[in-house]
Design a protein around this motif. Structure first.
Motif, PDB file in Angstrom:
ATOM      1  N   ARG A  69     -12.510   7.215   1.436  1.00 58.87           N
ATOM      2  CA  ARG A  69     -11.114   6.984   1.065  1.00 58.87           C
ATOM      3  C   ARG A  69     -10.250   6.823   2.304  1.00 58.87           C
ATOM      4  NH1 ARG A  69     -10.640  11.349  -3.822  1.00 58.87           N
ATOM      5  NH2 ARG A  69     -11.610  10.007  -5.359  1.00 58.87           N
ATOM      6  N   ARG A  70      -9.096   6.137   2.107  1.00 59.22           N
ATOM      7  CA  ARG A  70      -8.071   6.071   3.147  1.00 59.22           C
ATOM      8  C   ARG A  70      -7.178   7.287   2.943  1.00 59.22           C
ATOM      9  NH1 ARG A  70      -4.547   1.396   3.829  1.00 59.22           N
ATOM     10  NH2 ARG A  70      -4.569   2.100   5.969  1.00 59.22           N
ATOM     11  N   VAL A  71      -7.049   8.111   3.971  1.00 59.02           N
ATOM     12  CA  VAL A  71      -6.380   9.403   3.862  1.00 59.02           C
ATOM     13  C   VAL A  71      -5.175   9.436   4.807  1.00 59.02           C
ATOM     14  CG1 VAL A  71      -6.658  11.888   4.232  1.00 59.02           C
ATOM     15  CG2 VAL A  71      -8.527  10.566   3.223  1.00 59.02           C
ATOM     16  N   LEU A  72      -4.077  10.003   4.330  1.00 66.13           N
ATOM     17  CA  LEU A  72      -2.888  10.242   5.154  1.00 66.13           C
ATOM     18  C   LEU A  72      -2.758  11.731   5.400  1.00 66.13           C
ATOM     19  CD1 LEU A  72      -0.166   9.451   6.477  1.00 66.13           C
ATOM     20  CD2 LEU A  72       0.861   9.695   4.201  1.00 66.13           C
ATOM     21  N   ASP A  73      -2.690  12.122   6.663  1.00 64.78           N
ATOM     22  CA  ASP A  73      -2.388  13.500   7.057  1.00 64.78           C
ATOM     23  C   ASP A  73      -0.899  13.517   7.381  1.00 64.78           C
ATOM     24  OD1 ASP A  73      -2.200  16.040   8.136  1.00 64.78           O
ATOM     25  OD2 ASP A  73      -3.634  15.700   9.749  1.00 64.78           O
ATOM     26  N   LEU A  74      -0.108  14.005   6.460  1.00 66.43           N
ATOM     27  CA  LEU A  74       1.351  13.993   6.584  1.00 66.43           C
ATOM     28  C   LEU A  74       1.817  15.180   7.419  1.00 66.43           C
ATOM     29  CD1 LEU A  74       4.020  12.654   5.654  1.00 66.43           C
ATOM     30  CD2 LEU A  74       3.980  14.230   3.707  1.00 66.43           C
ATOM     31  N   LYS A  87     -14.188  13.929   9.680  1.00 66.30           N
ATOM     32  CA  LYS A  87     -15.522  14.523   9.766  1.00 66.30           C
ATOM     33  C   LYS A  87     -16.201  14.570   8.401  1.00 66.30           C
ATOM     34  CE  LYS A  87     -15.409  17.410  13.869  1.00 66.30           C
ATOM     35  NZ  LYS A  87     -16.756  17.151  14.344  1.00 66.30           N
ATOM     36  N   ALA A  88     -15.417  14.679   7.340  1.00 66.79           N
ATOM     37  CA  ALA A  88     -15.966  14.775   5.984  1.00 66.79           C
ATOM     38  C   ALA A  88     -16.265  13.409   5.378  1.00 66.79           C
ATOM     39  CB  ALA A  88     -15.006  15.559   5.089  1.00 66.79           C
ATOM     40  N   GLY A  89     -15.989  12.324   6.100  1.00 64.06           N
ATOM     41  CA  GLY A  89     -16.390  11.008   5.636  1.00 64.06           C
ATOM     42  C   GLY A  89     -15.293  10.092   5.135  1.00 64.06           C
ATOM     43  N   ALA A  90     -14.032  10.399   5.446  1.00 64.12           N
ATOM     44  CA  ALA A  90     -12.955   9.481   5.067  1.00 64.12           C
ATOM     45  C   ALA A  90     -13.199   8.122   5.727  1.00 64.12           C
ATOM     46  CB  ALA A  90     -11.596  10.034   5.492  1.00 64.12           C
ATOM     47  N   ARG A  91     -12.915   7.071   5.002  1.00 63.77           N
ATOM     48  CA  ARG A  91     -13.086   5.709   5.535  1.00 63.77           C
ATOM     49  C   ARG A  91     -12.111   5.465   6.674  1.00 63.77           C
ATOM     50  NH1 ARG A  91     -10.629   1.022   2.779  1.00 63.77           N
ATOM     51  NH2 ARG A  91     -10.615   2.435   1.023  1.00 63.77           N
ATOM     52  N   GLU A  92     -10.875   5.930   6.500  1.00 65.81           N
ATOM     53  CA  GLU A  92      -9.829   5.775   7.514  1.00 65.81           C
ATOM     54  C   GLU A  92      -8.869   6.940   7.382  1.00 65.81           C
ATOM     55  OE1 GLU A  92      -6.409   2.569   8.944  1.00 65.81           O
ATOM     56  OE2 GLU A  92      -7.526   2.196   7.098  1.00 65.81           O
ATOM     57  N   VAL A  93      -8.375   7.421   8.513  1.00 64.76           N
ATOM     58  CA  VAL A  93      -7.392   8.502   8.512  1.00 64.76           C
ATOM     59  C   VAL A  93      -6.159   8.027   9.257  1.00 64.76           C
ATOM     60  CG1 VAL A  93      -6.860  10.865   9.199  1.00 64.76           C
ATOM     61  CG2 VAL A  93      -9.172  10.299   8.417  1.00 64.76           C
ATOM     62  N   LEU A  94      -5.022   8.096   8.571  1.00 63.09           N
ATOM     63  CA  LEU A  94      -3.715   7.879   9.185  1.00 63.09           C
ATOM     64  C   LEU A  94      -3.066   9.250   9.334  1.00 63.09           C
ATOM     65  CD1 LEU A  94      -2.348   5.007   6.894  1.00 63.09           C
ATOM     66  CD2 LEU A  94      -3.470   4.756   9.108  1.00 63.09           C
ATOM     67  N   ALA A  95      -2.382   9.477  10.427  1.00 66.24           N
ATOM     68  CA  ALA A  95      -1.693  10.744  10.635  1.00 66.24           C
ATOM     69  C   ALA A  95      -0.275  10.464  11.083  1.00 66.24           C
ATOM     70  CB  ALA A  95      -2.422  11.578  11.680  1.00 66.24           C
ATOM     71  N   THR A  96       0.691  11.102  10.429  1.00 65.10           N
ATOM     72  CA  THR A  96       2.081  10.954  10.846  1.00 65.10           C
ATOM     73  C   THR A  96       2.504  12.200  11.614  1.00 65.10           C
ATOM     74  OG1 THR A  96       2.978  11.895   8.803  1.00 65.10           O
ATOM     75  CG2 THR A  96       2.660   9.514   8.869  1.00 65.10           C
ATOM     76  N   GLU A  97       3.198  11.964  12.693  1.00 61.96           N
ATOM     77  CA  GLU A  97       3.695  13.046  13.546  1.00 61.96           C
ATOM     78  C   GLU A  97       4.938  12.557  14.263  1.00 61.96           C
ATOM     79  OE1 GLU A  97       4.824  16.076  15.127  1.00 61.96           O
ATOM     80  OE2 GLU A  97       3.039  16.298  13.881  1.00 61.96           O
ATOM     81  N   THR A 118      -5.661   6.983  13.212  1.00 56.94           N
ATOM     82  CA  THR A 118      -4.537   6.111  13.533  1.00 56.94           C
ATOM     83  C   THR A 118      -3.269   6.936  13.396  1.00 56.94           C
ATOM     84  OG1 THR A 118      -5.711   4.187  12.684  1.00 56.94           O
ATOM     85  CG2 THR A 118      -3.309   4.000  12.899  1.00 56.94           C
ATOM     86  N   THR A 119      -2.491   7.000  14.467  1.00 56.84           N
ATOM     87  CA  THR A 119      -1.293   7.827  14.466  1.00 56.84           C
ATOM     88  C   THR A 119      -0.053   6.990  14.257  1.00 56.84           C
ATOM     89  OG1 THR A 119      -2.380   9.323  16.013  1.00 56.84           O
ATOM     90  CG2 THR A 119      -0.006   9.559  15.774  1.00 56.84           C
ATOM     91  N   ILE A 120       0.816   7.462  13.377  1.00 57.96           N
ATOM     92  CA  ILE A 120       2.136   6.876  13.154  1.00 57.96           C
ATOM     93  C   ILE A 120       3.139   7.878  13.724  1.00 57.96           C
ATOM     94  CG2 ILE A 120       3.796   6.077  11.429  1.00 57.96           C
ATOM     95  CD1 ILE A 120       1.326   5.643   9.544  1.00 57.96           C
ATOM     96  N   GLY A 121       3.789   7.527  14.814  1.00 57.21           N
ATOM     97  CA  GLY A 121       4.670   8.447  15.517  1.00 57.21           C
ATOM     98  C   GLY A 121       6.113   8.390  15.064  1.00 57.21           C
ATOM     99  N   GLU A 122       6.333   8.412  13.777  1.00 59.71           N
ATOM    100  CA  GLU A 122       7.703   8.397  13.246  1.00 59.71           C
ATOM    101  C   GLU A 122       7.725   9.039  11.869  1.00 59.71           C
ATOM    102  OE1 GLU A 122       8.121   4.051  11.254  1.00 59.71           O
ATOM    103  OE2 GLU A 122       7.906   4.064  13.435  1.00 59.71           O
TER     104      GLU A 122
END
Length: 157
Positions: A69-74, A87-97, A118-122
């Motif tokens: 899955r495509r996962v967002l770490d908010l 590490k658990a197998g997400a297809r893609e991880v986006l992280a906002t900070e 992939t980091t979104i810095g906003e």
């Protein structure tokens, strides 16, 4: 900062603050810290928050939640939850900070754990959610103002 295993998550290591880390320089505008003063609370991205640690453990113990899955770490902070998802197998991880130092810490922590994030810095909470399958939010209700932005965003998700 020292690269150390996260308590209850030995499979993840983070660069975390310690008494001699000198992070108080980031908190003091003039940079002239009194070296004899007690170390102030480190920035939130410099340690593992309890909610994020519990959510990361949950994800690692149940990889099917994020698998492919495509996962967002908010509000990713250190990146702990996003690292667990990768590490658990997400297809893609986006992280906002939103903190620029946090964005750097997140990148260092992801690299130290051998995962791509992939980091979104906003702050993305005012707009539409990104195209993801799952939103993970470990510690985003620490203040009323933040919660007021996050809840409507999560409703839109």
């Amino acid at each position: 900062m020292r690269l150390t295993p996260v308590p209850s998550l030995p499979e993840i290591r983070l660069y975390m603050a310690h008494p001699g880390s000198g992070l108080r320089r980031l908190l003091e505008p003039d940079g002239d810290a009194d070296e004899s003063a007690a170390e102030p609370q480190p920035p939130y991205w410099a340690y593992a928050w309890a909610g994020g640690a519990v959510l990361a453990r949950y994800v690692l113990d149940r990889p099917s939640i994020v698998m492919d899955r495509r996962v967002l770490d908010l509000g990713a902070g250190s990146g702990l939850v996003g690292i667990a998802a990768a590490k658990a197998g997400a297809r893609e991880v986006l992280a906002t900070e939103i903190d620029c130092n946090g964005v750097v810490a997140l990148g260092l922590n992801a690299a130290a754990n051998g995962v791509a994030i992939t980091t979104i810095g906003e702050d993305i909470t005012a707009g539409p959610p990104p195209a993801v399958d799952l939103v993970l939010a470990g510690d985003v209700f620490y203040g009323q103002a933040v919660a007021r932005r996050v809840i409507p965003f999560l409703d839109r998700c």
